[in-house]
Design a protein around this motif. Structure first.
Motif, PDB file in Angstrom:
ATOM      1  N   TRP A 173       0.830  -1.384  -0.009  1.00 26.92           N
ATOM      2  CA  TRP A 173      -0.049  -0.048  -0.161  1.00 26.92           C
ATOM      3  C   TRP A 173       0.753   1.172  -0.130  1.00 26.92           C
ATOM      4  O   TRP A 173       0.438   2.178  -0.717  1.00 26.92           O
ATOM      5  CB  TRP A 173      -0.897  -0.008   1.396  1.00 26.92           C
ATOM      6  CG  TRP A 173      -1.706  -1.262   1.303  1.00 26.92           C
ATOM      7  CD1 TRP A 173      -1.701  -2.115   2.495  1.00 26.92           C
ATOM      8  CD2 TRP A 173      -2.274  -1.911   0.457  1.00 26.92           C
ATOM      9  NE1 TRP A 173      -2.452  -3.167   2.338  1.00 26.92           N
ATOM     10  CE2 TRP A 173      -3.101  -3.070   0.971  1.00 26.92           C
ATOM     11  CE3 TRP A 173      -2.516  -1.835  -0.848  1.00 26.92           C
ATOM     12  CZ2 TRP A 173      -3.663  -4.089   0.292  1.00 26.92           C
ATOM     13  CZ3 TRP A 173      -3.538  -2.862  -1.690  1.00 26.92           C
ATOM     14  CH2 TRP A 173      -3.791  -3.882  -1.107  1.00 26.92           C
ATOM     15  N   THR A 174       2.071   1.089   0.813  1.00 27.43           N
ATOM     16  CA  THR A 174       2.869   2.363   0.825  1.00 27.43           C
ATOM     17  C   THR A 174       3.296   2.575  -0.705  1.00 27.43           C
ATOM     18  O   THR A 174       3.310   3.820  -1.026  1.00 27.43           O
ATOM     19  CB  THR A 174       4.209   2.265   1.725  1.00 27.43           C
ATOM     20  OG1 THR A 174       3.486   1.951   2.957  1.00 27.43           O
ATOM     21  CG2 THR A 174       5.030   3.463   1.617  1.00 27.43           C
ATOM     22  N   ASN A 199       0.234   3.447  -3.113  1.00 23.81           N
ATOM     23  CA  ASN A 199      -0.330   4.815  -3.055  1.00 23.81           C
ATOM     24  C   ASN A 199       0.633   6.035  -3.464  1.00 23.81           C
ATOM     25  O   ASN A 199      -0.041   7.177  -3.759  1.00 23.81           O
ATOM     26  CB  ASN A 199      -0.442   5.089  -1.374  1.00 23.81           C
ATOM     27  CG  ASN A 199      -1.876   4.199  -0.893  1.00 23.81           C
ATOM     28  OD1 ASN A 199      -2.784   4.173  -1.706  1.00 23.81           O
ATOM     29  ND2 ASN A 199      -1.656   3.813   0.364  1.00 23.81           N
ATOM     30  N   LYS A 205      -6.257   1.735   4.213  1.00 21.19           N
ATOM     31  CA  LYS A 205      -4.712   2.034   3.911  1.00 21.19           C
ATOM     32  C   LYS A 205      -4.562   2.394   2.575  1.00 21.19           C
ATOM     33  O   LYS A 205      -3.505   3.030   2.085  1.00 21.19           O
ATOM     34  CB  LYS A 205      -3.808   0.716   4.206  1.00 21.19           C
ATOM     35  CG  LYS A 205      -4.022   0.339   5.668  1.00 21.19           C
ATOM     36  CD  LYS A 205      -3.205  -1.105   5.478  1.00 21.19           C
ATOM     37  CE  LYS A 205      -3.365  -1.582   7.090  1.00 21.19           C
ATOM     38  NZ  LYS A 205      -2.556  -2.850   7.025  1.00 21.19           N
ATOM     39  N   ILE A 206      -5.542   2.385   1.650  1.00 26.81           N
ATOM     40  CA  ILE A 206      -5.580   2.574   0.378  1.00 26.81           C
ATOM     41  C   ILE A 206      -6.214   3.980  -0.030  1.00 26.81           C
ATOM     42  O   ILE A 206      -6.947   4.425   0.648  1.00 26.81           O
ATOM     43  CB  ILE A 206      -6.298   1.344  -0.440  1.00 26.81           C
ATOM     44  CG1 ILE A 206      -5.626   0.197  -0.205  1.00 26.81           C
ATOM     45  CG2 ILE A 206      -6.311   1.735  -2.068  1.00 26.81           C
ATOM     46  CD1 ILE A 206      -6.640  -0.829  -0.482  1.00 26.81           C
ATOM     47  N   LYS A 207      -5.564   4.558  -0.932  1.00 24.72           N
ATOM     48  CA  LYS A 207      -6.108   6.034  -1.227  1.00 24.72           C
ATOM     49  C   LYS A 207      -7.630   5.695  -1.578  1.00 24.72           C
ATOM     50  O   LYS A 207      -8.280   4.870  -2.240  1.00 24.72           O
ATOM     51  CB  LYS A 207      -5.445   6.544  -2.841  1.00 24.72           C
ATOM     52  CG  LYS A 207      -4.130   7.074  -2.407  1.00 24.72           C
ATOM     53  CD  LYS A 207      -3.440   7.898  -3.586  1.00 24.72           C
ATOM     54  CE  LYS A 207      -3.160   6.903  -4.732  1.00 24.72           C
ATOM     55  NZ  LYS A 207      -2.350   7.904  -5.738  1.00 24.72           N
TER      56      LYS A 207
END
Length: 257
Positions: free
Chosen positions: A171-172, A175, A214-216
């Motif tokens: 996710w980091t 994103n 955790k996702i945009k």
């Protein structure tokens, strides 16, 4: 970018169940091979030149030998099969071993003019460019070494997270990309079976919601890898989350991003 979760059931319509995992991207790239060897015609399968395997579990590998046999043509280029060292070792030792299936790896080495397949090692954090796509493997949280894949095209990026419990790095990284459009994220077990999801390193709808956070927020999240026996329960629990960007992925449907 065109993405289809390939169906894996011989029934159709509302009776269909999704037992295996394969994604077809732009007709020529596949992620996993659970049902790839069951895809349409042999001609459609022959258009698939690159197969990325996320891990060694059977629902992600089951029809790979069938696919490789279906697309073989003497003297022609062979499909490239990508996987981590653990995956490629499994293919050599447990699948193409002359017991489960003929040893296409050895036969390809012995007949370089007409190989069945080419095995290509990949590793987390090292992108590969194929068919106009940039594919970045990322370690995720499953029982065996497993790679989620970030797939970047000219106009859109999608994430196929593969089988995983709660995870972070994918996710980091995703994103941070400007054109992230969709995430294919598992929701394997209903909430009441959280104990099994924890043991098997899968997600329930409750854990799924934690990953979605955790996702945009403007990204479509498609729920996949839902155990067929619990499809109704899991679909209801996902709906109750009230997350507008979440939908249950429809096998066989062409998604365009």
């Amino acid at each position: 970018m065109k993405v289809t979760l390939l169906p894996s059931s011989v029934t159709c319509g509302s009776e269909s169940s999704q037992y295996l995992t394969s994604y077809l991207i732009n007709d020529s790239v596949a992620i996993d091979a659970g049902s790839l060897g069951l895809l349409g015609s042999a001609e459609a399968q022959a258009r698939v030149k690159h197969v990325f395997l996320t891990h060694t579990h059977m629902d992600h590998l089951a029809s790979l030998p069938i696919f490789v046999e279906n697309v073989f043509e003497a003297g022609a280029g062979c499909p490239r099969i990508y996987g981590s060292p653990a995956v490629l070792d499994c293919l050599r030792t447990d699948l193409f071993n002359d017991r489960i299936w003929p040893d296409f790896v050895r036969m390809s080495d012995e007949s370089a003019d007409s190989p069945f397949l080419s095995l290509v090692p990949i590793e987390a954090g090292r992108p590969i460019e194929v068919e106009g796509l940039r594919i970045t493997p990322v370690d995720v949280n499953h029982l065996v070494p497993t790679l989620g894949l970030i797939v970047e095209g000219p106009d859109a990026t999608v994430v196929v997270a593969s089988d995983t419990g709660p995870t972070e790095q994918i996710w980091t990284l995703s994103n941070a990309l400007p054109n992230l459009r969709a995430v294919f994220l598992e929701a394997a077990f209903p909430d009441a079976m959280g104990w099994l999801a924890d043991a098997a390193k899968h997600l329930t709808p409750e854990l799924f919601a934690g990953e979605v956070k955790k996702i945009k927020p403007d990204v479509t999240v498609l729920a996949v890898h839902i155990k067929p026996r619990y499809l109704g329960r899991i679909s209801s629990e996902l709906a109750e989350l009230g997350l507008p960007m979440v939908q249950v992925c429809e096998p066989g449907r062409l998604y365009e991003f």
